[in-house]
Design a protein around this motif. Structure first.
Motif, PDB file in Angstrom:
ATOM      1  N   CYS A   1       0.808  -1.224   0.000  1.00  0.00           N
ATOM      2  CA  CYS A   1       0.000   0.000   0.000  1.00  0.00           C
ATOM      3  C   CYS A   1       0.840   1.273   0.000  1.00  0.00           C
ATOM      4  O   CYS A   1       0.315   2.353  -0.242  1.00  0.00           O
ATOM      5  CB  CYS A   1      -0.916   0.026   1.231  1.00  0.00           C
ATOM      6  N   VAL A   2       2.147   1.163   0.278  1.00  0.00           N
ATOM      7  CA  VAL A   2       2.958   2.354   0.529  1.00  0.00           C
ATOM      8  C   VAL A   2       3.004   3.299  -0.670  1.00  0.00           C
ATOM      9  O   VAL A   2       2.732   4.502  -0.543  1.00  0.00           O
ATOM     10  CB  VAL A   2       4.391   1.968   0.957  1.00  0.00           C
ATOM     11  N   ILE A   3       3.357   2.791  -1.847  1.00  0.00           N
ATOM     12  CA  ILE A   3       3.476   3.681  -3.009  1.00  0.00           C
ATOM     13  C   ILE A   3       2.123   4.273  -3.402  1.00  0.00           C
ATOM     14  O   ILE A   3       2.034   5.476  -3.675  1.00  0.00           O
ATOM     15  CB  ILE A   3       4.171   2.953  -4.172  1.00  0.00           C
ATOM     16  N   PRO A   4       1.021   3.490  -3.428  1.00  0.00           N
ATOM     17  CA  PRO A   4      -0.284   4.132  -3.662  1.00  0.00           C
ATOM     18  C   PRO A   4      -0.611   5.216  -2.633  1.00  0.00           C
ATOM     19  O   PRO A   4      -1.142   6.267  -2.983  1.00  0.00           O
ATOM     20  CB  PRO A   4      -1.268   2.962  -3.556  1.00  0.00           C
ATOM     21  N   ILE A   5      -0.267   4.985  -1.362  1.00  0.00           N
ATOM     22  CA  ILE A   5      -0.528   5.990  -0.320  1.00  0.00           C
ATOM     23  C   ILE A   5       0.226   7.273  -0.621  1.00  0.00           C
ATOM     24  O   ILE A   5      -0.341   8.374  -0.566  1.00  0.00           O
ATOM     25  CB  ILE A   5      -0.105   5.453   1.068  1.00  0.00           C
ATOM     26  N   VAL A   6       1.510   7.151  -0.953  1.00  0.00           N
ATOM     27  CA  VAL A   6       2.348   8.329  -1.239  1.00  0.00           C
ATOM     28  C   VAL A   6       1.792   9.099  -2.428  1.00  0.00           C
ATOM     29  O   VAL A   6       1.756  10.331  -2.427  1.00  0.00           O
ATOM     30  CB  VAL A   6       3.802   7.902  -1.493  1.00  0.00           C
ATOM     31  N   LYS A   7       1.326   8.383  -3.452  1.00  0.00           N
ATOM     32  CA  LYS A   7       0.813   9.066  -4.644  1.00  0.00           C
ATOM     33  C   LYS A   7      -0.577   9.655  -4.410  1.00  0.00           C
ATOM     34  O   LYS A   7      -0.958  10.626  -5.067  1.00  0.00           O
ATOM     35  CB  LYS A   7       0.784   8.094  -5.827  1.00  0.00           C
ATOM     36  N   LEU A   8      -1.329   9.088  -3.471  1.00  0.00           N
ATOM     37  CA  LEU A   8      -2.693   9.569  -3.229  1.00  0.00           C
ATOM     38  C   LEU A   8      -2.735  10.743  -2.248  1.00  0.00           C
ATOM     39  O   LEU A   8      -3.465  11.715  -2.473  1.00  0.00           O
ATOM     40  CB  LEU A   8      -3.570   8.427  -2.704  1.00  0.00           C
TER      41      LEU A   8
END
Length: 336
Positions: free
Chosen positions: A77-84
């Motif tokens: 989930c980390v990269i989606p979280i950073v981009k969101l």
């Protein structure tokens, strides 16, 4: 060496390496994150193999696979979280959820964990966790100075092993960019909290295993099973991703940074496992999870120069004072 001292050394190692492990990847393209996660997990597995030679033993338990899989699920989930919602808010939320989950698991001995009888002052113990959460909240008000990036060109492995040239703007385009702005915020918050809960639960199988008096192996003997769980789950997800997404986004320039990042994380997790095993979820886990905030903030101030200005420096100082006070209370709440 005193076992309690080893627990605190583990917490310090966890703080340093958790707070630094994403530094090598900062200026490299990560695509949609799936390739990065798998390469990262491969390096974690290598650390697990090395730990066998250091400890001299390893155990194979399915609960270790479960713990590793829980962490790997959160890591996806980390990269989606950073981009969101951005790294700042995302890290704040998953750190807070991680701390609360881990602390509550130990405090209320969920999942069959035995009570932690080493905490002799519950007031200090609760006060310590509250102060750490307050310090985490103060970080939210820090406004980083982000430099405008010069567009860079990267080489990407394309279908049929061809090399494709991509720019930063092309690399950032993904399914997350097509989500309506209003929905991005709530989806990012939900993923961050979900990720933090999984992080807070990932060491529960180890502690349940340790609570059985017949299991007298060293704590780090559990590392291999845990890290295999991370690699196994990440590999399955990456294979499914490669089948669905053609061609997958793989950037050769990001492979080595991802490996270094994964190796640093593996070392940090070994430290946290040692700290949690000795100092339990009510002391060792919060210290090993909160300490990285100090280290990552220092990187932002002195190396990346993202935190500048009198107001930000005052907020950082306030956060550090509250955080250190919380850690001190946790230490003092425990029987020496």
């Amino acid at each position: 060496m005193n076992e309690i001292l080893l627990g605190y050394i583990g917490a310090i190692i966890a703080s340093i390496f958790f707070g630094s492990n994403y530094v090598p990847t900062k200026n490299y393209p990560m695509g949609d994150g799936f390739a990065f996660v798998w390469i990262f997990a491969s390096a974690v597995l290598i650390v697990g193999i090395i730990s066998i030679f250091i400890v001299g033993e390893a155990i194979w338990v399915y609960t270790g696979l479960l713990g590793g899989s829980l962490w790997a699920m959160g890591n996806l989930c980390v990269i989606p979280i950073v981009k969101l919602i951005g790294l700042g808010l995302g890290m704040l939320l998953w750190c807070a959820a991680n701390l609360v989950t881990g602390f509550f698991v130990g405090k209320f001995h969920w999942f069959g964990l035995p009570p932690d009888n080493t905490v002799k002052n519950n007031g200090m113990n609760w006060g310590g966790i509250v102060l750490i959460l307050v310090a985490t909240g103060v970080v939210f008000f820090i406004k980083p100075t982000l430099e405008t990036k010069t567009e860079k060109t990267y080489i990407r492995i394309d279908e049929d092993s061809k090399l494709n040239v991509n720019t930063d703007s092309e690399e950032e385009a993904s399914w997350m960019d097509r989500i309506p702005k209003g929905q991005k915020y709530f989806m990012g918050i939900g993923l961050a909290v979900f990720s933090g809960i999984l992080y807070g639960l990932n060491l529960v199988p180890m502690q349940v295993w340790r609570s059985d008096p017949t299991h007298n192996q060293a704590t780090l003997a559990f590392v291999f099973s845990h890290f295999v769980g991370i690699y196994f789950f990440s590999t399955i997800v990456f294979i499914i991703y490669c089948i669905i997404v053609r061609p997958p986004k793989i950037f050769p320039t990001s492979i080595l940074p991802a490996m270094v990042s994964g190796a640093m994380w593996g070392i940090a997790q070994c430290g946290l496992m040692s700290a949690t095993a000795v100092l339990k979820f009510t002391v060792g886990f919060p210290i090993g999870s909160a300490g990285p905030m100090i280290v990552s903030t220092l990187w932002s101030i002195f190396y990346f120069r993202e935190i500048r200005g009198t107001r930000n420096y005052m907020l950082v100082t306030t956060s550090f004072v509250i955080l250190l006070a919380g850690i001190a209370l946790l230490i003092l709440s425990k029987e020496v």
